[in-house]
Every structure is written in structure tokens, then in C-alpha cells.
Design a protein around this motif. Structure first.
Motif: not given
Length: 128
Positions: A7, A12, A56, A85-87, A108
Motif C-alpha cells: 500500500e 491507509d 493495492d 483491494y482498490s478504490t 477499498k
């Protein structure tokens, strides 16, 4: 379990470290800040392989997808369960993750409570 988290965002990283360290299912948490550091950690003979990798996608130097592609090419490293995991909800990323046999694509969260749920999501999705 031992988890290795990639990350780039310092805040975060701190939140993720706290979430996993307070969870009973995880005994060791290692953090790196990009995909190149992730690969370097895994290829360094001094480090024990983690039980789980969480990365990420959008990171400087080397993004998570590129790192996962390198991991997938390695017959030993690809045995480690991998999570993203990601936005980003980009369907292209999700399709690539399926090809790379990623265990789960986690969106995320935007709250601390959401981050607290990630360790349970990972445990629930681990292959038997």
C-alpha cells in the motif's frame, strides 16, 4: 497467519496494519509501499513467505497488477493466496485479477469500520 500488505498511502498502511494486528487470525503483518518492494520482499531469501498477500492496485514505481503478474509467473510464489483491494471498480482490473487467480477483489472502504472488516473478508475467502 502472516500477511504482506502493499500500500503506497501512508495513512491507509497504518490503518491496515492496526486492523490486521488486532485481529486474532493474524500474528504477523509486514508492509511495503509498492509492487517492486512487494517482489523484493518475496524474493529476499531472508524473509519467510507470507501466508497471504494483499495489494493495492494503483501505486508508484510498480503497480499491484504488474507485481501480481510477476508473482503469477513464479510457481512457488503463485501458491500464496493473493488479494487485491482498490478504490477502482474498473472491470478491466477485475478481469485481470480473475486471470491471475486472485482470491478476491475488495473495494477499498471509506470508513474505519470498513477497514476493520477486511481481515474477516480475507479469512472467509481463503481457499480450503
Amino acid at each position: 497467519m502472516h500477511i504482506l500488505i502493499a500500500e503506497d498511502d501512508e495513512d491507509d498502511r497504518e490503518v491496515m496494519q492496526t486492523c490486521f494486528e488486532k485481529h486474532n487470525g493474524f500474528k504477523k503483518v509486514d508492509l511495503v509501499s509498492n509492487g517492486q518492494e512487494l517482489l523484493d520482499f518475496l524474493r529476499d531469501g531472508l524473509n519467510a513467505f507470507p501466508d497471504i498477500i494483499l495489494t493495492d492496485i494503483n501505486m508508484p514505481i510498480m503497480d499491484g497488477i504488474t507485481a501480481l503478474q510477476e508473482i503469477f509467473k513464479d510457481s512457488e510464489l503463485r501458491k500464496i493466496p493473493r488479494f487485491v483491494y482498490s478504490t477502482s471498480t474498473n472491470p478491466t482490473y477485475q478481469a485481470i485479477c480473475i486471470e491471475l487467480e486472485i482470491c478476491a477483489f475488495i473495494i477499498k472502504p471509506f470508513s474505519f469500520a470498513g477497514f476493520d472488516r477486511i481481515p474477516d473478508q480475507i479469512i472467509a475467502t481463503l481457499p480450503e
